[in-house]
Write an enzyme that holds these catalytic residues in place. Sequence first.
Site, PDB file in Angstrom:
ATOM      1  N   ASP A 202       6.085  21.314 -26.809  1.00  0.00           N
ATOM      2  CA  ASP A 202       5.873  19.871 -26.472  1.00  0.00           C
ATOM      3  C   ASP A 202       7.221  19.874 -25.182  1.00  0.00           C
ATOM      4  OD1 ASP A 202       5.536  17.510 -25.822  1.00  0.00           O
ATOM      5  OD2 ASP A 202       5.096  17.206 -27.915  1.00  0.00           O
TER       6      ASP A 202
ATOM      7  N   SER B  86      -1.373  27.406  -5.054  1.00  0.00           N
ATOM      8  CA  SER B  86      -1.100  29.063  -5.239  1.00  0.00           C
ATOM      9  C   SER B  86      -1.239  29.785  -6.470  1.00  0.00           C
ATOM     10  CB  SER B  86       0.602  28.760  -5.650  1.00  0.00           C
ATOM     11  OG  SER B  86       1.024  28.263  -4.397  1.00  0.00           O
TER      12      SER B  86
ATOM     13  N   SER C 248      12.441   5.239 -14.172  1.00  0.00           N
ATOM     14  CA  SER C 248      11.175   6.492 -15.668  1.00  0.00           C
ATOM     15  C   SER C 248      11.247   8.211 -13.933  1.00  0.00           C
ATOM     16  CB  SER C 248      10.449   5.584 -14.353  1.00  0.00           C
ATOM     17  OG  SER C 248       8.951   6.839 -15.198  1.00  0.00           O
ATOM     18  N   SER C 249      10.867   7.865 -12.931  1.00  0.00           N
ATOM     19  CA  SER C 249      11.257   9.306 -12.085  1.00  0.00           C
ATOM     20  C   SER C 249      12.593  10.482 -12.404  1.00  0.00           C
ATOM     21  CB  SER C 249      11.652  10.040 -10.974  1.00  0.00           C
ATOM     22  OG  SER C 249      10.628   8.371  -9.776  1.00  0.00           O
TER      23      SER C 249
ATOM     24  N   LYS D 121       4.289  29.994   3.483  1.00  0.00           N
ATOM     25  CA  LYS D 121       3.547  29.871   1.960  1.00  0.00           C
ATOM     26  C   LYS D 121       2.205  29.834   2.843  1.00  0.00           C
ATOM     27  CE  LYS D 121       5.817  26.662  -0.542  1.00  0.00           C
ATOM     28  NZ  LYS D 121       5.913  26.902  -1.463  1.00  0.00           N
TER      29      LYS D 121
ATOM     30  N   HIS E 221      15.733  12.805  12.036  1.00  0.00           N
ATOM     31  CA  HIS E 221      14.165  12.438  12.572  1.00  0.00           C
ATOM     32  C   HIS E 221      13.391  12.175  12.235  1.00  0.00           C
ATOM     33  CE1 HIS E 221      12.348  15.573   9.535  1.00  0.00           C
ATOM     34  NE2 HIS E 221      11.431  14.390   9.770  1.00  0.00           N
ATOM     35  N   HIS E 222      13.643  11.011  11.777  1.00  0.00           N
ATOM     36  CA  HIS E 222      13.303   9.370  11.578  1.00  0.00           C
ATOM     37  C   HIS E 222      13.129   8.388  12.952  1.00  0.00           C
ATOM     38  CE1 HIS E 222      10.651  10.625   7.935  1.00  0.00           C
ATOM     39  NE2 HIS E 222      11.769  11.362   7.645  1.00  0.00           N
TER      40      HIS E 222
ATOM     41  N   ARG F 106       1.303   1.178  15.283  1.00  0.00           N
ATOM     42  CA  ARG F 106       1.410   0.907  13.114  1.00  0.00           C
ATOM     43  C   ARG F 106       2.108   0.349  13.126  1.00  0.00           C
ATOM     44  NH1 ARG F 106       6.108   4.842  10.133  1.00  0.00           N
ATOM     45  NH2 ARG F 106       4.681   4.371   8.758  1.00  0.00           N
TER      46      ARG F 106
ATOM     47  N   HIS G 273       1.239  -0.780   0.205  1.00  0.00           N
ATOM     48  CA  HIS G 273      -0.188   0.403  -0.013  1.00  0.00           C
ATOM     49  C   HIS G 273       0.969   1.321  -0.074  1.00  0.00           C
ATOM     50  CE1 HIS G 273      -3.463   2.787   1.069  1.00  0.00           C
ATOM     51  NE2 HIS G 273      -2.066   3.173   2.005  1.00  0.00           N
TER      52      HIS G 273
ATOM     53  N   GLU H 271      12.227  12.756  -0.378  1.00  0.00           N
ATOM     54  CA  GLU H 271      10.849  12.760  -0.821  1.00  0.00           C
ATOM     55  C   GLU H 271       9.642  13.181  -0.370  1.00  0.00           C
ATOM     56  OE1 GLU H 271      10.390  10.255  -3.138  1.00  0.00           O
ATOM     57  OE2 GLU H 271       8.467  10.191  -3.248  1.00  0.00           O
TER      58      GLU H 271
ATOM     59  N   TYR I  26       9.430  15.936   0.358  1.00  0.00           N
ATOM     60  CA  TYR I  26       9.241  17.246  -0.042  1.00  0.00           C
ATOM     61  C   TYR I  26       8.892  16.432  -1.720  1.00  0.00           C
ATOM     62  CZ  TYR I  26       9.334  18.825   4.046  1.00  0.00           C
ATOM     63  OH  TYR I  26       9.309  18.859   5.853  1.00  0.00           O
TER      64      TYR I  26
ATOM     65  N   HIS J  15      13.958  11.564   3.744  1.00  0.00           N
ATOM     66  CA  HIS J  15      12.842  13.038   3.646  1.00  0.00           C
ATOM     67  C   HIS J  15      12.919  13.696   2.380  1.00  0.00           C
ATOM     68  CE1 HIS J  15      11.085  14.960   6.382  1.00  0.00           C
ATOM     69  NE2 HIS J  15      11.297  16.365   6.049  1.00  0.00           N
TER      70      HIS J  15
ATOM     71  N   TRP K 159       7.280  -0.011   3.698  1.00  0.00           N
ATOM     72  CA  TRP K 159       7.782   0.762   2.992  1.00  0.00           C
ATOM     73  C   TRP K 159       9.428   1.275   2.669  1.00  0.00           C
ATOM     74  CZ3 TRP K 159       8.794   5.444   1.343  1.00  0.00           C
ATOM     75  CH2 TRP K 159       8.688   6.238   1.691  1.00  0.00           C
TER      76      TRP K 159
ATOM     77  N   THR L 199       7.476  26.820   5.082  1.00  0.00           N
ATOM     78  CA  THR L 199       6.047  26.647   5.241  1.00  0.00           C
ATOM     79  C   THR L 199       5.246  28.007   5.810  1.00  0.00           C
ATOM     80  OG1 THR L 199       7.139  24.225   5.438  1.00  0.00           O
ATOM     81  CG2 THR L 199       4.815  24.299   5.592  1.00  0.00           C
TER      82      THR L 199
END
Lengths: 184, 530
Positions: B109, B272, B173-174, B335, B306-307, B454, B80, B259, B261, B257, B145, B332
């Site tokens: 294009d 925006s 791909s990315s 924004k 921090h993880h 979890r 998931h 990722e 963002y 991390h 994951w 943040t």
Amino acid sequence: MANQSNANTRLVNRLLLVVVAMFGFGFALVPLYDVFCDLTGLNGRSVQRVDALAQSLVDDSRVIKIEFVTFDKTGKQMTFRPQAQYLQVHPGEMKEVTFTINNPLSHLQIVQAIPSVSPGQASLYLNKAECFCFNQQSLEPERVSEFKLKFFIDKDLPKNIEVLTLAYTLYPIEQPVVAQVLRR
Amino acid sequence: MNTLTETASHDTEHHHGPAKGIKRWIFTTNHKDIGTLYLWFAFIMFLVGGAMAMVIRAELFQPGLQIVEPHFFNQMTTVHGLIMVFGAVMPAFTGMANWMIPMMIGAPDMALPRMNNLSFWILPFAFLILLASLFVEGGGPAFGWTFYAPLSTTYSGDSTALFVFAVHIMGISSIMGAINVIVTIWNMRAPGMTWMKMPLFVWTWFITAYLLIAVMPVLAGAVTMVLTDKYFGTSFFNAAGGGDPVMFQHIFWFFGHPEVYIMILPAFGIISTIVPTFSRKPLFGYPSMVYATASIAFLSFIVWAHHMFTTGMPVFAELFFMYCTMLISVPTGVKVFNWVATMWRGALSFEVPMLFSIAFIVLFTLGGFSGLMLAITPVDFQYHDTYFVVAHFHYVLVTGAIFSLIAATYYWLPKWTGVMYDIGLAKLHFWCSLISVNVLFFPMHFVGLAGMPRRIPDYSIQFANWNQLISLGGFAFGLSQLIFLALVIKACRKQGEPVPAKVWDGAHGLEWEVASPAPYHTFTTPPEIK
């Protein structure tokens, strides 16, 4: 249009270079991590190996308690024990401890003990002259083997550290899966 | 920003339109076709990943084990997560980029159309491999994951090899997608489209693309190390051979991390764009938005640990990562306040894209606040690996990234299809989603603070009532998305009122200068930007 496609090619090449460099950086993190940990003693692995003759003066004014902890991660029901749960030592004083490992299996086993010191900072001041953890060890079948650790604590050990724990985890040394496949 | 009327006549003369049948989609190099493919693919993956979430919530409806085996439950949580991150959110943003960036900067294009085709078409294979891994002997990936070693090395099944190759393909791909975006924005802007005139969606994607090429290779390195540790006897993460499993977490979160963002910066760009349209005011503080985005991108590289507060880091490192993490709330906050200031005294109207955008601002901020709580090292020891974390990242990813994607779809769908979608259905979709998503995720804060861990298929009896409510919210949210599916299919079949070129009267930007539906080729001669 030719200019445009030249500019695109140049930019794509530069970006690909970044991608390759970052892929390399991912792998470069491995030695960087080790160097960083060795310098700071961060993960408690960087035990100092010293010559057996490298003695320093004994600091009689302090007593440090060093505890020994053992873990068996071989999954083979081995009994891995220190001869003493802890020792009281003066910094600079050379001490010896014996560890025993019982191999209950009917065939030879190869194992490796991995040390870890906590608090991590203390690992920079734990000097080992002789340790079974320096090498892989083979355990005779159905026998108790004895292993020696000779160490002293550096007298520069920070004053706030009074107790330190030396943990050994015993791991089995096995052939990797691919090697097993190739041997078959 | 106005185009010459000449471009409109260019747009109508089709020297060659799309090919017919399936070949159009397989061989296409047209940015709009590829954008459509990405968006449909992402939506299908959203439903597949969502179905797995339904399995998770069904199992957690009651304490005890009733529906699935724990091992299968672990596979569901793992796949998931992987599908939602790499299969739904990221391709959906890439699809938006493909559709909108060339039109927004006045380019005909993407800069590298053939690579564009390749970067899409390897993606279905990556996910086929990943999904196939669920059916091999021993089951699919079940290590979460984040695939922490040694769960993914010593204790994983042989599907790990399939997982690794799937992640490699997703990464390639990315990276190709990101390179394409950067080259397009650098080299293909219409004359007069200076950097500080670019729409914010283009800006945020530009910065995101740099994050992608910086960290996706590191992820590729991490999975490669897992592969060689598992099958080739290396010891990157194996303590017995001199490696260190904690190092895996450092390498993974160095990717992980930035990722997060990658998954939220384009969302900021979308919000925006939409908020000024329906406030009928220009965006408040455009330059500060650009700088805030860049600052967030920079800070994202120095907060990864921090993880890992509970891995036994020294106090100095914990304080460093705590303060850096809290620092992110400054740009943040800039924004969020800019969006609010844009709405302040604006002539607001509440069309569906605006409804989703306002929900985004409120709920994303809520997710940001729980993130700030998690950043506090001492309390993180309590929150770590509880449902509080699950609540936090679902608030920022579902009501953040996914809501922004839905808002973007409601905003640009009339431009893509040429007809206005069924507004009644869209409002129904909004209210069903808004209510159910909060029933789904808000109580997770409570059970998390009370200590529910979890990734475990069973739980202590005192969490039963909240979990029942959470599951009901989950089923309702899942079903609500079928309304969205029906609505999009209806719009794609051109059922609805035709719309003019400028669909929303307060909208600005080059994409509203071309006809609706957007012709197959746009801006073959660059527009002039005043």
